[in-house]
Design a protein around this motif. Structure first.
Motif, PDB file in Angstrom:
ATOM      1  N   VAL A  19       4.074   7.087 -12.905  1.00 26.20           N
ATOM      2  CA  VAL A  19       3.836   8.463 -13.316  1.00 26.20           C
ATOM      3  C   VAL A  19       2.327   8.673 -13.360  1.00 26.20           C
ATOM      4  CG1 VAL A  19       4.093  10.105 -15.204  1.00 26.20           C
ATOM      5  CG2 VAL A  19       5.969   8.576 -14.640  1.00 26.20           C
ATOM      6  N   GLY A  20       1.876   9.793 -12.807  1.00 26.70           N
ATOM      7  CA  GLY A  20       0.446  10.067 -12.758  1.00 26.70           C
ATOM      8  C   GLY A  20      -0.047  10.976 -13.864  1.00 26.70           C
ATOM      9  N   GLY A  21       0.856  11.463 -14.693  1.00 27.49           N
ATOM     10  CA  GLY A  21       0.470  12.408 -15.736  1.00 27.49           C
ATOM     11  C   GLY A  21       0.591  13.836 -15.235  1.00 27.49           C
ATOM     12  N   ASP A  22       0.629  14.767 -16.141  1.00 27.37           N
ATOM     13  CA  ASP A  22       0.750  16.189 -15.812  1.00 27.37           C
ATOM     14  C   ASP A  22       1.944  16.466 -14.903  1.00 27.37           C
ATOM     15  OD1 ASP A  22      -1.444  16.978 -17.351  1.00 27.37           O
ATOM     16  OD2 ASP A  22      -2.851  16.585 -15.706  1.00 27.37           O
ATOM     17  N   GLY A  23       3.040  15.721 -15.097  1.00 30.04           N
ATOM     18  CA  GLY A  23       4.252  15.954 -14.322  1.00 30.04           C
ATOM     19  C   GLY A  23       4.188  15.493 -12.880  1.00 30.04           C
ATOM     20  N   ARG A  24       3.279  14.564 -12.566  1.00 26.75           N
ATOM     21  CA  ARG A  24       3.105  14.067 -11.193  1.00 26.75           C
ATOM     22  C   ARG A  24       3.428  12.584 -11.135  1.00 26.75           C
ATOM     23  NH1 ARG A  24       2.574  17.334  -7.212  1.00 26.75           N
ATOM     24  NH2 ARG A  24       1.082  16.034  -6.149  1.00 26.75           N
ATOM     25  N   TYR A  25       3.770  12.119  -9.942  1.00 27.22           N
ATOM     26  CA  TYR A  25       3.971  10.693  -9.713  1.00 27.22           C
ATOM     27  C   TYR A  25       3.225  10.299  -8.442  1.00 27.22           C
ATOM     28  CZ  TYR A  25       6.907  11.377  -5.686  1.00 27.22           C
ATOM     29  OH  TYR A  25       7.343  11.710  -4.441  1.00 27.22           O
ATOM     30  N   GLY A  26       3.020   9.036  -8.284  1.00 26.96           N
ATOM     31  CA  GLY A  26       2.454   8.490  -7.065  1.00 26.96           C
ATOM     32  C   GLY A  26       3.199   7.226  -6.719  1.00 26.96           C
ATOM     33  N   GLY A  27       3.278   6.937  -5.469  1.00 23.19           N
ATOM     34  CA  GLY A  27       3.933   5.719  -5.026  1.00 23.19           C
ATOM     35  C   GLY A  27       3.297   5.200  -3.755  1.00 23.19           C
ATOM     36  N   LEU A  28       3.473   3.923  -3.541  1.00 22.00           N
ATOM     37  CA  LEU A  28       3.017   3.272  -2.318  1.00 22.00           C
ATOM     38  C   LEU A  28       4.194   2.522  -1.736  1.00 22.00           C
ATOM     39  CD1 LEU A  28      -0.241   1.745  -3.801  1.00 22.00           C
ATOM     40  CD2 LEU A  28      -0.137   3.624  -2.158  1.00 22.00           C
ATOM     41  N   LEU A  29       4.319   2.566  -0.424  1.00 19.61           N
ATOM     42  CA  LEU A  29       5.343   1.739   0.195  1.00 19.61           C
ATOM     43  C   LEU A  29       4.833   1.171   1.497  1.00 19.61           C
ATOM     44  CD1 LEU A  29       7.140   2.999   2.772  1.00 19.61           C
ATOM     45  CD2 LEU A  29       7.998   4.457   0.990  1.00 19.61           C
ATOM     46  N   TRP A  30       5.389   0.022   1.814  1.00 21.81           N
ATOM     47  CA  TRP A  30       5.014  -0.687   3.027  1.00 21.81           C
ATOM     48  C   TRP A  30       6.277  -1.023   3.802  1.00 21.81           C
ATOM     49  CZ3 TRP A  30       2.883  -1.434  -1.714  1.00 21.81           C
ATOM     50  CH2 TRP A  30       1.501  -1.265  -1.826  1.00 21.81           C
ATOM     51  N   VAL A  31       6.153  -0.964   5.116  1.00 20.79           N
ATOM     52  CA  VAL A  31       7.214  -1.387   6.022  1.00 20.79           C
ATOM     53  C   VAL A  31       6.589  -2.358   7.022  1.00 20.79           C
ATOM     54  CG1 VAL A  31       8.532   0.755   5.767  1.00 20.79           C
ATOM     55  CG2 VAL A  31       6.840   0.571   7.601  1.00 20.79           C
ATOM     56  N   LYS A  32       7.416  -3.032   7.788  1.00 20.07           N
ATOM     57  CA  LYS A  32       6.910  -3.951   8.816  1.00 20.07           C
ATOM     58  C   LYS A  32       6.075  -3.161   9.832  1.00 20.07           C
ATOM     59  CE  LYS A  32       9.094  -7.721   7.501  1.00 20.07           C
ATOM     60  NZ  LYS A  32       8.370  -8.762   6.854  1.00 20.07           N
ATOM     61  N   PRO A  33       5.046  -3.789  10.412  1.00 23.09           N
ATOM     62  CA  PRO A  33       4.181  -3.084  11.370  1.00 23.09           C
ATOM     63  C   PRO A  33       4.949  -2.382  12.491  1.00 23.09           C
ATOM     64  CG  PRO A  33       3.221  -5.199  10.819  1.00 23.09           C
ATOM     65  CD  PRO A  33       4.589  -5.169  10.178  1.00 23.09           C
ATOM     66  N   GLU A  34       6.013  -2.993  12.948  1.00 19.94           N
ATOM     67  CA  GLU A  34       6.773  -2.382  14.042  1.00 19.94           C
ATOM     68  C   GLU A  34       7.528  -1.119  13.609  1.00 19.94           C
ATOM     69  OE1 GLU A  34       9.317  -5.895  12.514  1.00 19.94           O
ATOM     70  OE2 GLU A  34       7.195  -5.545  12.937  1.00 19.94           O
ATOM     71  N   ASN A  35       7.594  -0.853  12.305  1.00 17.11           N
ATOM     72  CA  ASN A  35       8.277   0.340  11.795  1.00 17.11           C
ATOM     73  C   ASN A  35       7.328   1.414  11.263  1.00 17.11           C
ATOM     74  OD1 ASN A  35      10.952  -0.490  12.312  1.00 17.11           O
ATOM     75  ND2 ASN A  35      10.918  -1.782  10.500  1.00 17.11           N
ATOM     76  N   VAL A  36       6.024   1.190  11.351  1.00 17.77           N
ATOM     77  CA  VAL A  36       5.053   2.147  10.799  1.00 17.77           C
ATOM     78  C   VAL A  36       5.149   3.501  11.498  1.00 17.77           C
ATOM     79  CG1 VAL A  36       2.583   2.670  10.580  1.00 17.77           C
ATOM     80  CG2 VAL A  36       3.461   0.440   9.856  1.00 17.77           C
ATOM     81  N   ALA A  37       5.125   3.522  12.823  1.00 15.49           N
ATOM     82  CA  ALA A  37       5.158   4.799  13.547  1.00 15.49           C
ATOM     83  C   ALA A  37       6.457   5.552  13.279  1.00 15.49           C
ATOM     84  CB  ALA A  37       4.972   4.562  15.050  1.00 15.49           C
ATOM     85  N   LYS A  38       7.562   4.849  13.285  1.00 20.84           N
ATOM     86  CA  LYS A  38       8.863   5.480  13.031  1.00 20.84           C
ATOM     87  C   LYS A  38       8.923   6.037  11.611  1.00 20.84           C
ATOM     88  CE  LYS A  38      13.831   4.489  13.367  1.00 20.84           C
ATOM     89  NZ  LYS A  38      14.831   3.443  13.668  1.00 20.84           N
ATOM     90  N   THR A  39       8.401   5.278  10.651  1.00 24.25           N
ATOM     91  CA  THR A  39       8.383   5.730   9.257  1.00 24.25           C
ATOM     92  C   THR A  39       7.497   6.955   9.096  1.00 24.25           C
ATOM     93  OG1 THR A  39       8.825   3.503   8.446  1.00 24.25           O
ATOM     94  CG2 THR A  39       7.808   5.040   6.881  1.00 24.25           C
ATOM     95  N   ALA A  40       6.327   6.924   9.722  1.00 22.63           N
ATOM     96  CA  ALA A  40       5.406   8.062   9.644  1.00 22.63           C
ATOM     97  C   ALA A  40       6.069   9.323  10.180  1.00 22.63           C
ATOM     98  CB  ALA A  40       4.131   7.759  10.418  1.00 22.63           C
ATOM     99  N   LYS A  41       6.731   9.225  11.309  1.00 18.39           N
ATOM    100  CA  LYS A  41       7.405  10.382  11.896  1.00 18.39           C
ATOM    101  C   LYS A  41       8.552  10.847  11.012  1.00 18.39           C
ATOM    102  CE  LYS A  41       9.551  12.051  16.098  1.00 18.39           C
ATOM    103  NZ  LYS A  41       9.958  11.751  17.468  1.00 18.39           N
ATOM    104  N   LEU A  42       9.353   9.916  10.548  1.00 19.89           N
ATOM    105  CA  LEU A  42      10.522  10.231   9.732  1.00 19.89           C
ATOM    106  C   LEU A  42      10.132  10.932   8.431  1.00 19.89           C
ATOM    107  CD1 LEU A  42      13.641   9.716   9.592  1.00 19.89           C
ATOM    108  CD2 LEU A  42      13.106   7.657   8.320  1.00 19.89           C
ATOM    109  N   LEU A  43       9.035  10.480   7.811  1.00 20.97           N
ATOM    110  CA  LEU A  43       8.614  11.031   6.528  1.00 20.97           C
ATOM    111  C   LEU A  43       7.600  12.165   6.645  1.00 20.97           C
ATOM    112  CD1 LEU A  43       8.314   7.769   4.390  1.00 20.97           C
ATOM    113  CD2 LEU A  43      10.293   9.298   4.662  1.00 20.97           C
ATOM    114  N   GLY A  44       7.192  12.477   7.883  1.00 19.86           N
ATOM    115  CA  GLY A  44       6.217  13.544   8.090  1.00 19.86           C
ATOM    116  C   GLY A  44       4.854  13.206   7.527  1.00 19.86           C
ATOM    117  N   ALA A  45       4.455  11.932   7.659  1.00 22.85           N
ATOM    118  CA  ALA A  45       3.178  11.472   7.113  1.00 22.85           C
ATOM    119  C   ALA A  45       2.008  12.123   7.834  1.00 22.85           C
ATOM    120  CB  ALA A  45       3.086   9.958   7.220  1.00 22.85           C
ATOM    121  N   LYS A  46       0.991  12.406   7.041  1.00 18.71           N
ATOM    122  CA  LYS A  46      -0.254  12.973   7.594  1.00 18.71           C
ATOM    123  C   LYS A  46      -1.207  11.876   7.943  1.00 18.71           C
ATOM    124  CE  LYS A  46       0.486  16.865   4.616  1.00 18.71           C
ATOM    125  NZ  LYS A  46       0.296  17.399   3.332  1.00 18.71           N
TER     126      LYS A  46
END
Length: 137
Positions: free
Chosen positions: A110-137
Motif C-alpha cells: 500500500v502506498g498511502g492515500d488509497g494507492r498501491y504499488g507492485g512489481l512483477l517479473w517474468v522470464k525474459p522470453e515473456n517480457v514482450a508478451k507481458t508488456a503487450k498483454l498488460l498495456g505497459a508503457k
C-alpha cells in the motif's frame, strides 16, 4: 483493473553485509541525482543483495560505473500502480495465468492515500508478451 503498468529496468549488486554499506551506495545514488522507483536490500549468505529500479536507467548506470560497482546484468520488470482496493492485482495475475505466463516474482504494498504499488517479473522470453498483454508503457 490496474491504473498503470510500466516496463522498468532492474539492477542488482552484492555488497558487504556490514552496517552502513547500504547507506554508502544510496548516498552515491542521491549525490548523482538518481531517483529510485523501488529499492530492496536483504542478506544473501555473508553478503547483502541490493536491488534497484531507477527512474532513469542511463543515469543509474553512469553513477554505478563511476563508483566502480560490480552490477549484475540488467533485467526487466513491471511497475504496477493504482487505486488500492480488495483484489487490486487479481486482474493482472489472471490475465497472465490465462496467457500461460508464469510470474517469477512479485512484490506489492500500500502506498498511502488509497494507492498501491507492485512489481512483477517474468522470464525474459515473456517480457514482450507481458508488456503487450498488460498495456505497459
Amino acid at each position: 483493473m490496474v491504473d498503470s503498468v510500466r516496463k522498468v529496468n532492474y539492477f542488482s549488486m552484492a555488497i558487504s553485509n556490514k552496517a552502513g554499506e547500504g547507506v554508502k551506495v544510496l548516498s552515491a545514488l542521491a549525490d548523482g541525482g538518481v531517483n529510485l522507483l523501488a529499492f530492496t536490500g536483504f542478506p544473501r549468505g555473508q553478503r547483502a543483495q541490493l536491488d534497484f529500479i531507477p527512474e532513469d536507467a542511463k543515469k543509474f548506470a553512469a553513477v554505478a560505473k563511476k563508483a566502480g560497482w560490480a552490477m549484475n546484468p540488467k533485467k526487466t520488470g513491471f511497475l504496477l500502480q493504482g487505486e488500492d482496493r480488495t483484489g487490486a492485482l487479481l486482474d493482472v495475475l489472471q490475465k497472465l495465468a490465462d496467457a500461460d505466463i508464469k510470474v517469477t516474482a512479485m512484490d506489492a504494498l500500500v502506498g498511502g492515500d488509497g494507492r498501491y504499488g507492485g512489481l512483477l517479473w517474468v522470464k525474459p522470453e515473456n517480457v514482450a508478451k507481458t508488456a503487450k498483454l498488460l498495456g505497459a508503457k
